[in-house]
Design an enzyme around this catalytic site. Structure first.
Site, short mmCIF file in Angstrom:
data_model
loop_
_atom_site.label_atom_id
_atom_site.label_comp_id
_atom_site.label_asym_id
_atom_site.label_seq_id
_atom_site.Cartn_x
_atom_site.Cartn_y
_atom_site.Cartn_z
CB SER A 82 -0.89 0.15 1.27
OG SER A 82 -1.73 -1.12 1.20
CB THR A 83 2.63 3.05 2.24
OG1 THR A 83 3.15 2.04 3.10
CG2 THR A 83 1.17 3.21 2.62
#
Length: 688
Positions: A23-24
């Site tokens: 996600s990041t």
């Protein structure tokens, strides 16, 4: 779920796609185990019988909530539409999507082309109702899980922020200490730099003027050189954004603020796009705790700064504007008494002269302007009112000005001394590093030696700058503030005092000036609202049409009248220039200007031009005596008839009473040629 059933050969002949996502960017760098497990799905695909396996990892560091573009997921969907993909492998459902729209769209495509969805638990066929139901539940749980995690984290952060314990990113000048929490930066140079910005704004009242003033003093501001750690700084020239961010940040007033910005969501190309960092109004912040920590200023001063910054915007209504110089003293201070709007300044003529006018109603509603009047009479009148108000406090103001002057000098020297102290520390540190280096390692030693020499040169530069500044300040005489207090008018009109300084003094005493124009009396009415609640009114006459303020001084006209009968225009011009008098336009005198002005004011260059019968010209005198002009000229040459001349060879001015004298009337009349008899002269023709 077909955990033990074989996958059809038609599906195995297609390509298997392993979708990898985190996600990041932080997860990509730190959560390496999760990344490794996702790449191991290639072996899982081969164990199921797929020979052609493709890995799609374009979405590493991208969220699957639907708020960001995912080129890898779009490539996966494109492959499914072409029918070339036989299976999609993922670690769990949350890797593929965290929103229902993308998840169900993917399942719909897999059902159409009979592609399988494979994870560590088994193989799912979206064409089967039970598998479709199970996959749908997994997707919904994944989306619900994301919302629960986000809500839980935000609620915990808000609860901690309400207590003032959430460790936010603090501005320059503060630091989070491990033992006692939030406090001032221990670097005194950083503290002095921030305090200097607040003191200059307190003095100048404009963020832009703070930047100009500090730039003129060669002021430098710290910028972190190590990212968010803020342990070391690079000192760079000051920028406007640094000034305005410090003035607007409540952290410097000892307040803890949380929730100052918000996110906004908009639909772009059918997808939700979220943007962050949009500032919220001051009263809508989620958490604002005053007196939370030690501040550089108090809260009341912070509120005054915000109101002053807000009204300094000239394009907005409300409040007086800061002085920005120019020719008009009252720019940004006048309010129309008819419509309530601010009067603007325009310039006309050559050289330009300022005019105040209320033209907003003309621009917005196409109605006539409320009023227009020049500043040539208004500004001096307001200046006299200011001086009369300041005169009782002149001595105290002079003492305060002397104190401020000395404090500014000390502040400037203090900043340069801190700069020198920092340079000496860096030179000492470079020396210790060079001494600790192995001398045989010449590559490292050479670089450390260059760093040491650079630090020593910076020390020399700082020492020279400090010495030069002290010498310059010592050579500049301290202004005679006591003398200024006794003659405020001379100080107000001094050529080295600019309009900005006068505007700042005006704004410290006056809250607002409401203006109106009495058209019948042709007067400008000024209602001055003084700080403290007092009011006063001035009525100033407007000039008539064609009237201007470029009028020749009466003293110059008096000199011209007294000299016109005896001196030439050139002599009069030279005399006026020596006396320091100027024309109405502020120019020096010439013979042509003197002559033109005499014509306008009917100042005759010789007395006989005044037709009152007392003085006569030579022709008029001959006519009165009944003789020729030649005889009158002979009377003058013989000294019988006295006359006056402004300059040699100028027209004779003859007094009428002198024509009645006996020696004039009885002067013998010669017949024949005019000869001059001389006793010793011999005749050329003695026999004749």
């Amino acid at each position: 779920m077909t955990g033990n059933n074989l996958i059809p050969a038609t599906v195995l002949n297609r390509k298997a796609v392993v979708y990898v996502r985190q996600s990041t960017p932080g997860q990509v760098q730190n959560n390496l185990e999760s990344q490794r497990r996702q790449y191991e799905l290639v072996d899982v695909a081969r164990r199921w019988g797929f020979r052609d396996v493709e890995v799609i990892d374009d979405d590493l560091g991208r969220t699957a909530s639907g708020a960001a573009d995912r080129p890898g997921f779009e490539r996966l969907v494109s492959g499914l539409c072409t029918g070339m993909v036989g299976a999609v492998l993922c670690l769990d459902a949350s890797r593929l999507s965290r929103n229902g729209r993308d998840w169900h769209h993917l399942l719909e495509l897999c059902g159409l082309v009979e592609a399988r969805v494979i994870d560590l638990d088994g193989v799912y066929d979206p064409c089967r109702p039970n598998d479709r139901l199970l996959l749908g539940m997994k997707g919904s749980i994944s989306e619900f899980e994301l919302g629960i995690l986000r809500t839980r984290m935000l609620d915990a952060a808000r609860a901690k922020a309400r207590r003032g314990e959430l460790r936010l990113s603090v501005p320059i000048g503060y630091i989070w200490h491990r033992d006692y929490g939030l406090g001032l930066d221990p670097d005194l140079r950083v503290q002095e730099a921030i305090r200097l910005i607040f003191s200059r704004f307190r003095e100048l009242g404009s963020a832009r003027q703070v930047l100009i003033s500090l730039t003129a003093d060669n002021f430098h501001f710290p910028r972190p050189s190590d990212g968010r750690k803020r342990v070391s700084f690079d000192w760079v020239p000051l920028r406007y954004r640094s000034v305005i961010s410090i003035l607007k940040n409540p952290f410097y007033a000892g307040a803890y603020a949380y929730g100052k910005s918000e996110k906004r969501t908009e639909i772009v190309d059918g997808r939700a796009r979220k943007s962050y960092g949009h500032g919220k109004p001051f009263g809508t912040w989620e958490v604002l705790l005053q007196d939370h920590h030690e501040g550089y200023i108090d809260w009341s001063e912070f509120e005054r700064n915000q109101s002053l910054i807000a009204v300094n915007t000239f394009a907005k209504k409300g409040g007086i504007k800061s002085g920005r110089g120019g020719q008009a003293l009252l720019a940004g201070l006048l309010t129309c008494g008819r419509c309530g709007r601010r009067l603007s300044v325009s310039y006309r003529g050559r050289p330009s002269h300022p005019y105040y006018q209320c033209k907003s109603i003309n621009q917005m509603l196409a109605k006539p302007r409320c009023m227009t009047f020049g500043a040539s009479r208004i500004d001096p009148a307001i200046g006299k009112e200011i001086l009369s108000a300041v005169t009782p406090m002149a001595i105290e103001a002079a003492m305060e000005a002397d104190r401020v002057h000395r404090d500014n000098l000390e502040e400037r020297h203090r900043m340069m001394e801190l700069d020198l102290q920092q340079a000496r520390y860096e030179a000492s540190l470079a020396e210790r590093r060079y001494a600790a280096c192995d001398p045989d390692n010449r590559l490292i030693a050479a670089q450390l030696e260059k760093s040491w020499e650079s630090a020593l040169r910076r020390v020399e530069t700082c020492e020279a700058a400090l010495t030069q500044a002290r010498q310059i300040d010592a050579g500049i005489p301290i202004p005679d503030f006591a003398g200024i207090a006794t003659d405020l008018e001379a100080a107000w009109s001094a050529p080295n005092v600019d309009t900005r300084c006068r505007q700042q003094l005006l704004r410290t005493l006056v809250t607002d000036i409401v203006t109106d124009v009495d058209e019948e009396q042709r007067e400008v009415i000024l209602t001055i609202h003084w700080k403290g609640g007092q009011h006063s009114q001035l009525r100033i006459r407007k000039p008539n049409p064609g009237e201007h303020g470029q009028k020749t001084p009466e003293a110059a006209l008096a000199v011209m009248r007294s000299m016109a009968t005896r001196w030439s225009d050139a002599d009069i011009a030279a005399t006026l220039n020596r006396m320091g008098m100027q024309t109405g336009q502020g120019k020096t005198w010439t013979a042509r200007r003197v002559g033109a002005l005499r014509t306008v004011h009917k100042i005759h260059g010789y007395r006989s031009a005044e037709k009152n019968g007392e003085w006569l010209t030579l022709t008029e005198a001959a006519k009165k005596l009944g003789v020729t002009a030649h005889r009158v000229r002979r009377l003058i040459k013989e000294g019988v008839l006295p006359t006056e001349q402004v300059v040699p060879d100028a027209p004779h001015q003859i007094r009428a009473a002198d024509l009645e004298k006996d020696e004039v009337t009885q002067f013998p009349r010669y017949r024949g040629p005019c000869r001059i008899k001389m006793e010793n002269q011999k005749s050329l023709f003695p026999d004749v």
